[in-house]
Design a protein around this motif. Structure first.
Motif, PDB file in Angstrom:
ATOM      1  N   TYR A  36      45.981   3.999 -37.332  1.00  0.00           N
ATOM      2  CA  TYR A  36      46.869   4.265 -38.461  1.00  0.00           C
ATOM      3  C   TYR A  36      46.669   3.217 -39.553  1.00  0.00           C
ATOM      4  N   GLY A  37      46.525   1.951 -39.150  1.00  0.00           N
ATOM      5  CA  GLY A  37      46.299   0.901 -40.130  1.00  0.00           C
ATOM      6  C   GLY A  37      45.003   1.088 -40.894  1.00  0.00           C
ATOM      7  N   LEU A  38      43.962   1.507 -40.200  1.00  0.00           N
ATOM      8  CA  LEU A  38      42.687   1.772 -40.874  1.00  0.00           C
ATOM      9  C   LEU A  38      42.803   2.965 -41.816  1.00  0.00           C
ATOM     10  N   ASN A  84      45.715  14.595 -39.616  1.00  0.00           N
ATOM     11  CA  ASN A  84      45.374  14.157 -38.261  1.00  0.00           C
ATOM     12  C   ASN A  84      46.375  13.159 -37.695  1.00  0.00           C
ATOM     13  N   ALA A  85      47.121  12.465 -38.522  1.00  0.00           N
ATOM     14  CA  ALA A  85      48.064  11.452 -38.052  1.00  0.00           C
ATOM     15  C   ALA A  85      49.428  12.036 -37.699  1.00  0.00           C
ATOM     16  N   PHE A  86      49.684  13.289 -38.068  1.00  0.00           N
ATOM     17  CA  PHE A  86      50.993  13.878 -37.791  1.00  0.00           C
ATOM     18  C   PHE A  86      51.261  14.013 -36.293  1.00  0.00           C
ATOM     19  N   ALA A  87      50.226  14.218 -35.501  1.00  0.00           N
ATOM     20  CA  ALA A  87      50.428  14.410 -34.062  1.00  0.00           C
ATOM     21  C   ALA A  87      50.874  13.122 -33.381  1.00  0.00           C
ATOM     22  N   ARG A  92      55.909   8.283 -39.722  1.00  0.00           N
ATOM     23  CA  ARG A  92      55.173   7.462 -40.690  1.00  0.00           C
ATOM     24  C   ARG A  92      54.285   8.332 -41.568  1.00  0.00           C
ATOM     25  N   SER A  93      53.670   9.342 -40.977  1.00  0.00           N
ATOM     26  CA  SER A  93      52.826  10.245 -41.766  1.00  0.00           C
ATOM     27  C   SER A  93      53.656  11.020 -42.768  1.00  0.00           C
ATOM     28  N   GLY A  98      55.209  12.147 -48.083  1.00  0.00           N
ATOM     29  CA  GLY A  98      56.350  12.373 -48.969  1.00  0.00           C
ATOM     30  C   GLY A  98      56.343  11.464 -50.176  1.00  0.00           C
ATOM     31  N   ILE A  99      56.053  10.189 -49.956  1.00  0.00           N
ATOM     32  CA  ILE A  99      55.988   9.248 -51.082  1.00  0.00           C
ATOM     33  C   ILE A  99      54.832   9.595 -52.007  1.00  0.00           C
ATOM     34  N   GLY A 100      53.681   9.937 -51.445  1.00  0.00           N
ATOM     35  CA  GLY A 100      52.541  10.332 -52.277  1.00  0.00           C
ATOM     36  C   GLY A 100      52.832  11.573 -53.101  1.00  0.00           C
TER      37      GLY A 100
END
Length: 127
Positions: A36-38, A84-87, A92-93, A98-100
């Motif tokens: 996630y950090g990457l 891909n990060a939603f799973a 956080r995703s 949402g912010i974007g």
């Protein structure tokens, strides 16, 4: 165009940092995930490119529909990057997407609400 793109990037960064810190203070520590950090680090480059494209599109388009299409394309690319990060990290995703979305749509919302684009009734005209 550069000022609008820079403002979008700074606003997105500030909103994300403040929301992340508020969550950390209320709930506690968050799970450290290297992937996630990457992805978040690479997302900064993508969001910068999307903010520049969005600024160019919004400042050069003539119609509301064109501005909506350009903003929609940028938001769609932003959400697809985070799909891909939603799973593994859905909250956080959702926060990042949402912010974007909010930041990319903000200039369009401000532009649509300008008083110069509202049809005012003129004296002597039948409305």
């Amino acid at each position: 165009m550069a000022a609008l793109a820079a403002a979008q990037m700074l606003l997105a960064w500030a909103l994300y940092r403040s929301a992340f810190e508020a969550y950390r203070l209320m709930v506690g520590g968050v799970r450290r995930d290297i992937a996630y950090g990457l992805q978040l680090q690479h997302a900064l480059y993508l969001f910068g490119a999307l903010a520049v494209c969005n600024a160019i599109w919004l400042l050069s388009c003539r119609s509301r529909r064109s501005g909506l299409i350009g903003c929609g394309l940028c938001v769609l690319l932003w959400a697809a990057f985070w799909a891909n990060a939603f799973a593994s990290l859905p909250y956080r995703s959702l926060l990042v997407v949402g912010i974007g979305t909010l930041v990319l749509a903000m200039p369009l919302l401000l532009r649509l609400g300008r008083p110069g684009q509202v049809a005012y009734a003129r004296p002597g005209c039948a409305a």
